[in-house]
Design an enzyme around this catalytic site. Structure first.
Site, short mmCIF file in Angstrom:
data_model
loop_
_atom_site.label_atom_id
_atom_site.label_comp_id
_atom_site.label_asym_id
_atom_site.label_seq_id
_atom_site.Cartn_x
_atom_site.Cartn_y
_atom_site.Cartn_z
N GLY A 175 0.84 -1.20 0.00
CA GLY A 175 0.00 0.00 0.00
C GLY A 175 0.87 1.24 0.00
O GLY A 175 2.04 1.21 0.39
N GLY A 205 0.62 5.79 0.36
CA GLY A 205 -0.15 7.01 0.62
C GLY A 205 0.79 8.17 0.86
O GLY A 205 2.00 8.06 0.66
N PHE A 211 1.75 9.29 3.59
CA PHE A 211 2.63 9.00 4.71
C PHE A 211 3.88 8.25 4.26
O PHE A 211 4.91 8.29 4.92
CB PHE A 211 1.89 8.15 5.76
CG PHE A 211 1.61 6.75 5.29
CD1 PHE A 211 2.47 5.71 5.60
CD2 PHE A 211 0.48 6.47 4.53
CE1 PHE A 211 2.21 4.42 5.17
CE2 PHE A 211 0.22 5.19 4.09
CZ PHE A 211 1.08 4.16 4.41
N GLY A 212 3.80 7.52 3.14
CA GLY A 212 4.89 6.66 2.70
C GLY A 212 4.31 5.41 2.07
O GLY A 212 3.32 5.47 1.34
N VAL A 226 3.79 0.82 2.52
CA VAL A 226 3.93 -0.43 3.27
C VAL A 226 4.31 -1.52 2.28
O VAL A 226 3.70 -1.65 1.22
CB VAL A 226 2.62 -0.80 3.99
CG1 VAL A 226 2.79 -2.13 4.73
CG2 VAL A 226 2.21 0.29 4.96
N LYS A 262 7.16 -0.88 6.93
CA LYS A 262 6.50 0.41 6.69
C LYS A 262 7.57 1.48 6.53
O LYS A 262 8.42 1.66 7.41
CB LYS A 262 5.58 0.73 7.88
CG LYS A 262 4.69 1.95 7.70
CD LYS A 262 3.73 2.05 8.88
CE LYS A 262 2.75 3.19 8.74
NZ LYS A 262 1.79 3.26 9.87
N ASP A 274 -8.04 5.45 15.91
CA ASP A 274 -8.25 5.29 14.46
C ASP A 274 -8.72 3.88 14.12
O ASP A 274 -8.25 3.27 13.16
CB ASP A 274 -6.97 5.61 13.70
CG ASP A 274 -7.23 5.85 12.22
OD1 ASP A 274 -8.34 6.29 11.87
OD2 ASP A 274 -6.33 5.60 11.40
#
Length: 383
Positions: A61, A63, A65-66, A68, A83, A175
């Site tokens: 994945g 996004g 943020f970075g 995975v 990650k 979350d």
């Protein structure tokens, strides 16, 4: 059905924030305005920590943020999830919380196991145990087909165990959503799950009142209204999650106005004393000028739009009230009906609009739906 088609069918026309990584919302807790260019990690790259080397097998994945990745520890041949974070602020917060959570037994407490962190060409890398897939992924595979109560029960028990452990060390996850609940190995141990992603977790001692946290469909009333925030927000999100697993779609909208409207219609308007103290109450409510009770009225969509400049999205709730989940059928066994009643009872305890009255994870673990008291009694009666 394609993943996006399932989202459109069950969650509306735009992809909900519940499908985003919590790290994308970390700017609520840390100033993360600068995202410098960094080395691009690709499939087949080898990354070095102080003690081992990791071969990148695939990108799972990605996004803001970075990313995975699925990787393998070349020293042990163990598969791991790696990650890779783009920003130092995001990394520092997550590492801080992972250090706190690492005192918990990851097996007994159903939380993801964190192995190590290291830096690779300016990027922070976090290494976790490799898990199977998320509840969101499972939902897509099932083409939106809801889970049964017998499938939901072990998920509820394990997540309550995780939240009870987090409460014991003063940590709020903040979350919970289908993406952040991972199946461990669904083929060999069905519905064994772990809680992941502590990117926006925080200590209960931190000042968070007024912060925008939680994916919108799972956002607790106290967060929307700007009231003090406690670990009770995780119990609210759990109620939303369990309800969505049973309904096959979110209980509440991915739009703040429709979320609050849905809460009022399904569960009742938050008490006047809560609305009186909320920093953001007047965004959604106006004072009643005609009589004393209630002191607040929910604004109409037009009133909300005039004040905020935001046009509320259209939303059709799957339920009028939680009791709609109790369905009487002529062929239904008494045990099945009792199980539905117990499940709705648990949801009502988790989805209390006053966080001071919301059930704690410890008490919820003793709830009849979780302990199956009603089923054992029914079994004794029929034998």
């Amino acid at each position: 059905m394609e993943e996006w088609d399932i989202w459109k069918t069950n969650f509306g026309s735009k992809k909900p924030s519940s499908a985003l990584s919590s790290s994308e919302a970390s700017s609520c807790l840390e100033d993360d305005e600068t995202k410098p260019e960094s080395y691009e990690v690709l499939k087949s790259d080898i990354l070095h920590s102080r003690t081992t080397r990791y071969l990148i097998r695939d990108i799972i994945g990605e996004g803001s943020f970075g990313k995975v990745t699925k990787a393998v520890n070349l020293n042990t041949s163990q598969e791991v999830a790696l990650k890779i974070l783009k920003t130092e602020d995001t990394a520092d917060r997550e590492i801080k919380m992972l250090d706190v959570v690492s005192i918990l037994d990851p097996v007994k407490n159903s939380v993801v196991q964190f192995f190590e962190r290291f830096d690779h060409k300016g990027q922070t890398c976090l290494v976790f145990e490799k898990l199977d897939r998320s509840l969101f992924d499972l939902f897509v595979e099932r083409e939106g087909r809801p889970l049964s109560l017998n499938e939901i029960r072990p998920v509820a028990h394990q997540l309550l165990t995780a939240f009870d452990a987090l409460k014991g060390i003063g940590v709020v996850h903040s979350d919970l959503k289908p993406d952040n609940v991972m199946l461990v190995n669904h083929s060999s141990t069905p519905f064994k799950v772990k809680l992941i992603d502590f990117g926006v977790a925080f200590k209960t001692t931190e000042k968070t009142q007024g912060m925008t946290i939680q994916a919108v469909p799972y956002r607790a009333p106290e967060v929307i209204l700007g009231l003090p925030i406690t670990e009770a927000i995780d119990m609210w999100s759990l109620g939303c999650l369990l309800g969505s697993l049973y309904c096959g779609q979110d209980l509440f909208a991915d739009c703040e106005y429709q979320l609050m409207k849905g809460i009022v219609e399904m569960l009742g308007q938050p008490a006047d004393h809560l609305l009186d103290d909320g920093h953001y109450t007047q965004i959604f409510f106006r004072e009643n000028e005609h009589w004393d009770e209630p002191r607040w009225w929910m604004k109409t969509p037009l009133e909300y739009q005039r004040q905020t400049g935001i046009e509320p999205e259209t939303w059709q709730s799957p339920l009028r009230c939680l009791d709609d989940l109790i369905i009487h059928r002529p062929e239904m066994e008494e045990a099945e009906l009792e199980d539905q009643r117990a499940f709705v009872s648990l949801l009502k305890c988790l989805l209390r609009t006053d966080h001071n009255n919301r059930i704690t994870p410890g008490k919820a673990l003793k709830h009849p739906f979780v302990e199956m008291d009603h089923l054992w009694k029914e079994l004794d009666t029929s034998s």
